[in-house]
Design an enzyme around this catalytic site. Sequence first.
Site, short mmCIF file in Angstrom:
data_model
loop_
_atom_site.label_atom_id
_atom_site.label_comp_id
_atom_site.label_asym_id
_atom_site.label_seq_id
_atom_site.Cartn_x
_atom_site.Cartn_y
_atom_site.Cartn_z
N GLY A 17 0.83 -1.21 0.00
CA GLY A 17 0.00 0.00 0.00
C GLY A 17 0.86 1.25 0.00
CE1 TYR A 58 -4.84 5.66 1.92
CE2 TYR A 58 -6.83 5.37 3.20
CZ TYR A 58 -6.10 5.13 2.07
OH TYR A 58 -6.62 4.34 1.08
CG ASN A 64 -11.15 2.57 4.95
OD1 ASN A 64 -10.31 1.77 5.35
ND2 ASN A 64 -11.30 2.85 3.67
CE LYS A 65 -12.04 -3.50 10.42
NZ LYS A 65 -12.51 -4.73 9.84
#
Length: 168
Positions: A107, A140, A134-135
């Site tokens: 990712g 992020y 969202n996990k």
Amino acid sequence: MDITIRPARFRAPEETGDDDAETVRGLVRALAQVQEAADYVTGSADDLRRDGSGDRPYFRAMIAERADGTAVGLAVYYFVYSTWAGRPKLYVEDLYVDGDLRGTGLGRRLMASLARVAIDHGCVKLDLSVKTDNKARDFYSRLGLSRSGTWLPYTVGGSDLETLASSG
């Protein structure tokens, strides 16, 4: 980890030959399943071909794949314009990493590839939206992304969009 990240290829609908439309559609469906929203994916491979090909595609994508060609990650993005900054921004529409590879750095590699595209195109920012449940929000944050202050996303679609269009 022997995984390559490359630009997705989309042929125009009237052309023949291989492209990545079916692969991208499959990865989008996998992302939607993770988000428990698979029923919302209605776009076809032909839609992706139409809108991802040509001189001015509506979107672009990157595919992460193993040496054997198995796709294990996806980033879909497009450019928008900031009138305030007088520069383009890169907007990430979808980011997906196969469940078995989450936590391996893939990712981060996809996001780094997107950041490089943004810099190469003179973008002032890279933006994305994340559902509150969202996990990946912690992921992020670790990359340096932050919530955009007081800005809240709004949307209109379907019959409400048609109603709005006919109201003027």
